[in-house]
Write an enzyme that holds these catalytic residues in place. Sequence first.
Site, PDB file in Angstrom:
ATOM      1  N   CYS A   1       0.843  -1.187   0.000  1.00  0.00           N
ATOM      2  CA  CYS A   1       0.000   0.000   0.000  1.00  0.00           C
ATOM      3  C   CYS A   1       0.883   1.243   0.000  1.00  0.00           C
ATOM      4  O   CYS A   1       2.046   1.201   0.399  1.00  0.00           O
ATOM      5  CB  CYS A   1      -0.898   0.012   1.228  1.00  0.00           C
ATOM      6  SG  CYS A   1      -2.070  -1.371   1.299  1.00  0.00           S
TER       7      CYS A   1
ATOM      8  N   GLU B   1       0.759   3.899   1.918  1.00  0.00           N
ATOM      9  CA  GLU B   1       1.175   4.297   3.256  1.00  0.00           C
ATOM     10  C   GLU B   1       2.343   3.439   3.738  1.00  0.00           C
ATOM     11  O   GLU B   1       3.292   3.947   4.351  1.00  0.00           O
ATOM     12  CB  GLU B   1       0.009   4.163   4.252  1.00  0.00           C
ATOM     13  CG  GLU B   1      -1.212   4.953   3.878  1.00  0.00           C
ATOM     14  CD  GLU B   1      -2.228   4.190   3.028  1.00  0.00           C
ATOM     15  OE1 GLU B   1      -3.427   4.389   3.244  1.00  0.00           O
ATOM     16  OE2 GLU B   1      -1.830   3.397   2.152  1.00  0.00           O
TER      17      GLU B   1
END
Length: 149
Positions: free
Chosen positions: A55, A57
């Site tokens: 992801c 993040e």
Amino acid sequence: MTETRDALIDAARDAASRAYAPYSGFHVGAALLLKNGDVVTGANVENASYGLTLCAETAAVAKIANEGWIGELAEVAIVGGRPDGDALTGSDPVNPCGRCRQILNEAAERSQTDILVHCASGDGSAVQTWKLSELLPAAFGPKDLGLVD
């Protein structure tokens, strides 16, 4: 606060343009604001064996961890949507998944900050801002292992 939020969202949107998402076609960018004012970005990176996908993040937090800045996180912005030329589509804010909430919590606890998480829609029409503790109440992290106060 709005200027900082908007600049972070712009940086996350720019990061999303560099996502590698050939399978889902859904681009996500994240921008982390460090305590010294620096901004570090990441984008999602998919893999043919879906479980190995990173992801945005997670990619951004890995960058700050590798630079020794894991304790410097102050805020984060997340933007996601399907690419349409140079723009992103989607009118709903994109929130971090459970795994990313936990990854962000590690950096936030090391930073001793209940960070703000700005979640924005791909088309820029909507933004929701949360404290990380609202997105991940009763989180387990370094504090539970006695590693931070």
